[in-house]
Scaffold this motif. Structure first.
Motif, PDB file in Angstrom:
ATOM      1  N   LEU A 355      14.401  19.918  45.476  1.00 58.93           N
ATOM      2  CA  LEU A 355      15.291  20.002  45.145  1.00 58.93           C
ATOM      3  C   LEU A 355      15.619  17.808  45.102  1.00 58.93           C
ATOM      4  O   LEU A 355      16.394  16.697  44.833  1.00 58.93           O
ATOM      5  CB  LEU A 355      16.659  20.480  45.211  1.00 58.93           C
ATOM      6  CG  LEU A 355      18.225  19.754  44.977  1.00 58.93           C
ATOM      7  CD1 LEU A 355      18.154  20.102  43.622  1.00 58.93           C
ATOM      8  CD2 LEU A 355      19.079  20.949  45.546  1.00 58.93           C
ATOM      9  N   GLY A 356      16.078  17.710  45.887  1.00 56.31           N
ATOM     10  CA  GLY A 356      16.042  16.852  47.444  1.00 56.31           C
ATOM     11  C   GLY A 356      14.837  15.360  46.633  1.00 56.31           C
ATOM     12  O   GLY A 356      14.990  13.811  45.857  1.00 56.31           O
ATOM     13  N   ALA A 357      13.555  15.361  46.250  1.00 56.63           N
ATOM     14  CA  ALA A 357      12.599  14.186  46.138  1.00 56.63           C
ATOM     15  C   ALA A 357      12.964  14.934  44.350  1.00 56.63           C
ATOM     16  O   ALA A 357      12.545  13.583  44.042  1.00 56.63           O
ATOM     17  CB  ALA A 357      11.326  15.188  46.517  1.00 56.63           C
ATOM     18  N   ILE A 358      13.043  15.577  43.253  1.00 54.69           N
ATOM     19  CA  ILE A 358      13.746  15.093  42.198  1.00 54.69           C
ATOM     20  C   ILE A 358      15.133  14.000  42.267  1.00 54.69           C
ATOM     21  O   ILE A 358      14.992  13.589  41.144  1.00 54.69           O
ATOM     22  CB  ILE A 358      14.466  16.552  41.376  1.00 54.69           C
ATOM     23  CG1 ILE A 358      13.043  17.366  41.134  1.00 54.69           C
ATOM     24  CG2 ILE A 358      13.962  16.495  39.755  1.00 54.69           C
ATOM     25  CD1 ILE A 358      13.080  19.354  40.738  1.00 54.69           C
ATOM     26  N   ILE A 359      16.022  14.063  42.720  1.00 57.64           N
ATOM     27  CA  ILE A 359      17.227  13.961  43.174  1.00 57.64           C
ATOM     28  C   ILE A 359      16.354  12.319  42.960  1.00 57.64           C
ATOM     29  O   ILE A 359      17.476  11.166  42.609  1.00 57.64           O
ATOM     30  CB  ILE A 359      18.238  13.687  43.514  1.00 57.64           C
ATOM     31  CG1 ILE A 359      18.435  15.450  42.781  1.00 57.64           C
ATOM     32  CG2 ILE A 359      19.334  12.853  43.718  1.00 57.64           C
ATOM     33  CD1 ILE A 359      19.810  16.264  43.958  1.00 57.64           C
ATOM     34  N   THR A 360      15.889  12.058  44.287  1.00 61.68           N
ATOM     35  CA  THR A 360      14.993  10.362  44.636  1.00 61.68           C
ATOM     36  C   THR A 360      14.641  10.028  43.534  1.00 61.68           C
ATOM     37  O   THR A 360      14.691   8.717  43.911  1.00 61.68           O
ATOM     38  CB  THR A 360      14.105  10.733  46.407  1.00 61.68           C
ATOM     39  OG1 THR A 360      14.826  11.358  47.321  1.00 61.68           O
ATOM     40  CG2 THR A 360      14.832   9.847  46.888  1.00 61.68           C
ATOM     41  N   ILE A 361      13.365  10.463  42.936  1.00 66.22           N
ATOM     42  CA  ILE A 361      12.388  10.018  42.211  1.00 66.22           C
ATOM     43  C   ILE A 361      13.530   9.877  41.198  1.00 66.22           C
ATOM     44  O   ILE A 361      13.504   8.538  40.239  1.00 66.22           O
ATOM     45  CB  ILE A 361      11.908  10.794  41.661  1.00 66.22           C
ATOM     46  CG1 ILE A 361      10.600  11.947  43.340  1.00 66.22           C
ATOM     47  CG2 ILE A 361      10.671  10.466  41.081  1.00 66.22           C
ATOM     48  CD1 ILE A 361       9.833  12.579  42.659  1.00 66.22           C
ATOM     49  N   PHE A 362      14.485  10.375  40.409  1.00 65.56           N
ATOM     50  CA  PHE A 362      15.874   9.970  39.221  1.00 65.56           C
ATOM     51  C   PHE A 362      16.108   8.691  39.727  1.00 65.56           C
ATOM     52  O   PHE A 362      16.592   8.045  38.816  1.00 65.56           O
ATOM     53  CB  PHE A 362      16.876  11.189  39.253  1.00 65.56           C
ATOM     54  CG  PHE A 362      17.575  11.156  38.241  1.00 65.56           C
ATOM     55  CD1 PHE A 362      17.202  11.121  36.917  1.00 65.56           C
ATOM     56  CD2 PHE A 362      18.604  10.737  38.665  1.00 65.56           C
ATOM     57  CE1 PHE A 362      17.974  10.591  35.853  1.00 65.56           C
ATOM     58  CE2 PHE A 362      19.056  10.193  37.388  1.00 65.56           C
ATOM     59  CZ  PHE A 362      19.726   9.949  36.229  1.00 65.56           C
ATOM     60  N   THR A 363      16.383   8.452  40.792  1.00 59.50           N
ATOM     61  CA  THR A 363      17.211   7.222  40.686  1.00 59.50           C
ATOM     62  C   THR A 363      16.445   6.214  41.437  1.00 59.50           C
ATOM     63  O   THR A 363      16.887   5.254  40.559  1.00 59.50           O
ATOM     64  CB  THR A 363      17.461   7.764  42.753  1.00 59.50           C
ATOM     65  OG1 THR A 363      16.545   7.477  44.134  1.00 59.50           O
ATOM     66  CG2 THR A 363      19.068   8.665  42.926  1.00 59.50           C
TER      67      THR A 363
END
Length: 369
Positions: A355-363
């Motif tokens: 979850l954290g990785a997906i959001i960080t990559i999205f940014t």
């Protein structure tokens, strides 16, 4: 269920809940959840996240899941007193980490710019009062320095140590970087997290990590204040940045020299803190063991008086030492046993990290587009 498994599962579930609530609050905040409060909304959001989720969630929810007293949880998290010498060296270490962080973040930001990433541009600061500095120090240095360390170097790191020191440091640092939910902060936050995890383990306390974390954030806040108000600290940093940007050859030489010096200071100060912490731990163990000996010797004396015997106290002393040796052997054997992550905790760990990785990559993708 063993104590290690219980701690691991409780920590993973607690952190999973914290991350879900944090992401939800971030989304609601982006849609104007606290907009009616004006500028105070940001401070309220910080209080909810830092104190409500990271601190209270880590301490009280973790304690409830493990069904233990909060005092014992503080002990597990490594929240204990340290000497003033350790505090002083930790402050110096925080200064070194701040300057190293400047180079690390600048390098990483330059790398992502090569991929077309555009940094978010905020409005230029034209005025910065001392009262604003105090407020910012409280909300960007003191609260994160305490609350984020309790969650990551207290709860997470300690519950992950059965996996081994290196894995515990890496996983807790990755979570620390990902929790920022921002590609610009992810890399340097992870790097700092690695060092803070190492510092916590060698000092057997999260207090030095709290101080280093606070100093890094405080100096970052104070730097902006100094630059806006034309103070010496801001002028020196601005001059160094100008020199480094004026000539690529000078920049490379100066950067290498400064980084080498900073890493050397990092090594010296970390070693000093580890040495002082070891001495404090040994002194505390000797003090506690001495109290135990005195207590047991007192009751043994009472028994001797009753039985008219004179040789029991000496025998007790040998037995106590034997029990201490046996305790140390058992502890060493326990550390050597391989800990297998339980499926429940492992699943929570994987889902939270994804979850954290997906959001960080999205940014990052958002910044490129």
């Amino acid at each position: 269920m063993t104590e290690k498994t219980k701690s691991f599962n409780s920590a993973m579930l607690t952190y999973f809940i914290i991350v879900i609530l944090f992401v939800t609050l971030r989304l609601l905040s982006s849609f104007g959840l606290l907009s009616f409060m004006g500028s105070a909304g940001d401070y309220v959001f910080t209080i909810i996240v830092q104190i409500g989720l990271l601190f209270c969630g880590s301490v009280f929810l973790y304690s409830a899941l493990k069904k233990q007293k909060v005092k014992r949880t503080f002990g597990e998290f490594g929240i204990k007193k340290v000497s003033w010498k350790i505090v002083g060296f930790s402050v110096l270490l925080g200064v070194v980490v701040f300057f190293l962080n400047m180079f690390v973040s600048s390098t990483f930001n330059g790398l992502i710019e090569l991929f077309g990433y555009e940094h978010s541009s905020g409005s230029a600061i034209t005025s910065y009062s001392f009262s604003t500095l105090i407020v910012n120090v409280i909300f960007t240095a003191i609260l994160p320095g305490i609350c984020e360390e309790v969650a990551h170097r207290g709860m997470l790191l300690k519950s992950l140590t059965p996996l081994g020191a290196s894995k515990a440091i890496w996983i807790s640092a990755l979570f620390f970087g990902l929790l920022h939910l921002n590609i610009e902060q992810f890399f340097y936050a992870t790097i700092i997290g690695l060092f803070l995890g190492f510092l916590t383990l060698i000092s057997n306390s999260i207090i030095p990590a709290m101080i280093v974390h606070f100093m890094n954030n405080f100096l970052s806040t104070y730097l902006t204040f100094s630059q806006v108000n034309g103070l010496p600290f801001g002028k020196v940093v601005t001059w160094v940045e100008a020199v480094l940007s004026s000539n690529i050859f000078i920049a490379i030489i100066m950067t290498l020299a400064i980084v080498v010096i900073l890493f050397y200071l990092l090594f010296l100060l970390s070693r000093k803190i580890a040495s002082l912490s070891l001495k404090d731990d040994i002194a505390l163990m000797q003090q506690e063991f001495g109290k135990q000996l005195l207590r047991e010797a007192y009751f043994m004396d009472l028994q001797n008086a009753k039985n008219n015997a004179t040789d029991q106290p000496q025998e007790f002393g040998m037995e106590a030492l034997d029990r201490l040796k046996q305790f140390i052997v058992i502890e060493n054997e326990a550390k050597e046993q391989k800990f297998v992550m339980p499926k429940y905790g492992k699943l929570l760990l994987a889902v939270t990290m994804c979850l954290g990785a997906i959001i960080t990559i999205f940014t990052f993708v958002w910044g490129v587009l």
